[in-house]
Design a protein around this motif. Structure first.
Motif, short mmCIF file in Angstrom:
data_model
loop_
_atom_site.label_atom_id
_atom_site.label_comp_id
_atom_site.label_asym_id
_atom_site.label_seq_id
_atom_site.Cartn_x
_atom_site.Cartn_y
_atom_site.Cartn_z
N SER A 139 -5.45 2.59 -5.90
CA SER A 139 -5.19 1.89 -4.64
C SER A 139 -6.29 2.17 -3.63
O SER A 139 -6.80 1.25 -2.96
CB SER A 139 -3.83 2.32 -4.07
N GLN A 140 -6.68 3.42 -3.52
CA GLN A 140 -7.72 3.78 -2.55
C GLN A 140 -9.09 3.27 -3.00
O GLN A 140 -9.84 2.68 -2.21
CB GLN A 140 -7.77 5.29 -2.36
N PHE A 141 -9.42 3.48 -4.27
CA PHE A 141 -10.76 3.13 -4.75
C PHE A 141 -11.01 1.63 -4.67
O PHE A 141 -12.03 1.19 -4.12
CB PHE A 141 -10.95 3.62 -6.18
N TRP A 142 -10.11 0.83 -5.21
CA TRP A 142 -10.36 -0.61 -5.26
C TRP A 142 -10.24 -1.26 -3.90
O TRP A 142 -10.94 -2.23 -3.61
CB TRP A 142 -9.43 -1.26 -6.28
N GLY A 143 -9.38 -0.72 -3.05
CA GLY A 143 -9.31 -1.23 -1.69
C GLY A 143 -10.63 -1.02 -0.96
O GLY A 143 -11.17 -1.94 -0.34
N ASP A 144 -11.18 0.19 -1.05
CA ASP A 144 -12.46 0.49 -0.39
C ASP A 144 -13.60 -0.33 -1.00
O ASP A 144 -14.44 -0.89 -0.27
CB ASP A 144 -12.78 1.98 -0.51
N HIS A 145 -13.65 -0.39 -2.32
CA HIS A 145 -14.76 -1.07 -2.99
C HIS A 145 -14.78 -2.57 -2.70
O HIS A 145 -15.80 -3.12 -2.26
CB HIS A 145 -14.68 -0.83 -4.50
N LEU A 146 -13.67 -3.24 -2.93
CA LEU A 146 -13.66 -4.70 -2.76
C LEU A 146 -13.77 -5.11 -1.30
O LEU A 146 -14.40 -6.12 -0.98
CB LEU A 146 -12.39 -5.27 -3.39
N ARG A 147 -13.19 -4.32 -0.42
CA ARG A 147 -13.34 -4.62 1.01
C ARG A 147 -14.80 -4.50 1.42
O ARG A 147 -15.34 -5.35 2.16
CB ARG A 147 -12.49 -3.67 1.84
N GLY A 148 -15.46 -3.46 0.93
CA GLY A 148 -16.87 -3.27 1.25
C GLY A 148 -17.73 -4.41 0.73
O GLY A 148 -18.65 -4.88 1.42
#
Length: 394
Positions: free
Chosen positions: A11-20
């Motif tokens: 949840s944390q990793f993909w949220g940060d990555h795709l948002r970026g």
């Protein structure tokens, strides 16, 4: 890694990555990108006794926070559609860390079926991993303990007795549950770091031009099914997605919800007609009977003011049984003549197509048993149809 840790890390990793990615590339590198970026909509996290599996599902024109769905599967073979027992080896053995990108994994028979029934898929095939596989079971993959495996935009084609299940993975990752959370997080970061800057992990870039215009159509307004069709009837869905279905299956005509009365004089348990969701007519004169196993509203009930949503306790077995019933209709000349008179279609030995939700799993045992007990059929999830549609327009 515990399932709760798996959820937290992803949840944390993909949220940060795709948002970026969404905040940076489309603005800073718009001219360098080959076309618009598409993003996933749903993160499916699956727990088996020995494995944790991540799959990013859905196709969206803009990034939105990923919704999370958790589920369990009996085994990793069940999730990826391979049988437990086999006489011959699988198509691909995954001994340690493995990564597949822009590829197709299938058996020789599956590759043949793909080429004859889905000509639009040719531009999707990419790197081909084709093997004999398990005769009659359609097993593609054999996982080894302790490995990481990623499937980045990979087409998986399972074949059994000429029936096929086609599934395009936006991104799927399997990790053995013995691996710690920190090591998994490092693995995800290494995948992101090694991906080309203009082709970030977990995205799909489509070429400018006609395909870019396709993305502006109603069918792509909200392509994660649970949101896009909550208040949609079967008829409305077909109207909105007619071009998608026509191009994905190389068809020239779509007949919406044909009402075909029985004309063969036989008793049919008080049933006066069949009413498939749609029939596709292809350029070569062949036909495809389709059944939508999606949470749509029933057209007939909506017109009467009674909104009843379709509900399926066993989407695949029930859907295949329904398709076999439709096929029976066209086995007599009286019924075929009536269909020609009413809709101008000459249907003989139609293909059978079951359309399921993108997040639905197909139990391999059910698939193999159905393939042995009925004539050939095709199971395709909605994301895969959208991908076939985009490929046909490229």
């Amino acid at each position: 890694m515990k399932p709760t840790e798996f959820v937290k890390v992803n949840s944390q990793f993909w949220g940060d990555h795709l948002r970026g990615v969404s905040e940076h590339l489309p603005t800073s590198h718009a001219r360098e990108l080959p076309g618009p970026l598409l993003y996933p909509r749903l993160m499916v996290l699956t727990e088996t006794p020995d494995w944790n599996i991540l799959e990013l599902v859905g196709v969206s024109r803009e990034y939105r926070s990923l919704e999370v769905r958790r589920q369990k599967a009996a085994s990793i073979d069940q999730y990826f559609g391979g049988g437990e027992s086999a006489a011959a080896g699988p198509v691909v053995v995954l001994p340690n860390e493995s990564a597949f990108k822009d590829a197709t994994i299938t058996s020789e028979r599956g590759r043949s079926v793909l080429g004859t029934r889905f000509p639009g898929a040719q531009s999707l095939i990419g790197n081909e991993l084709v093997g004999t596989g398990d005769a009659g079971t359609g097993k593609l993959l054999k996982f080894a303990p302790g490995n990481y495996t990623s499937f980045d935009r990979v087409l998986l084609v399972h074949e059994a007795n000429s029936s096929v299940r086609i599934h395009w993975t936006f991104l799927a990752i399997a990790i053995h549950r013995s691996e710690p959370a920190e090591k998994y997080r490092d693995y995800l970061q290494s995948l992101v770091n090694t991906a080309p800057h203009l082709d970030p992990l977990g995205t799909l870039s489509v070429p400018r031009g006609e395909v870019e215009q396709v993305l502006k159509g109603d069918a792509f307004a909200s392509t994660y099914l649970m949101h896009g069709i909550q208040d949609t009837t079967v008829g409305e869905f077909l109207n909105q997605h007619e071009d998608v279905l026509l191009s994905a299956f190389d068809a020239t005509r779509l007949i919406h919800e044909p009402f075909l009365e029985w004309r063969d004089g036989a008793a049919h348990a008080d049933e006066i007609a069949i009413n498939p969701d749609f029939i596709l007519e292809r350029a070569d004169g062949s036909h495809i009977i389709g059944d939508l196993r999606l949470p749509l509203l029933e057209t007939a009930n909506v017109t009467k003011g009674k909104k009843r949503r379709r509900s399926f306790t066993a989407p695949v077995p029930d859907g295949l049984a329904q398709l076999a019933h439709y096929e029976e209709y066209f086995q007599t000349p009286e019924n075929r003549a009536f269909a020609k008179a009413k809709y101008g279609i000459e249907v003989s030995e139609p293909r059978k197509l079951l359309v399921i939700g993108s997040q639905e799993n197909v139990d391999p045992t059910e698939f193999e048993q159905a393939a042995q007990s009925t004539t050939s059929f095709e199971i395709v999830d909605y994301d895969s149809i959208l991908r076939l549609h985009l490929a046909a327009k490229s």
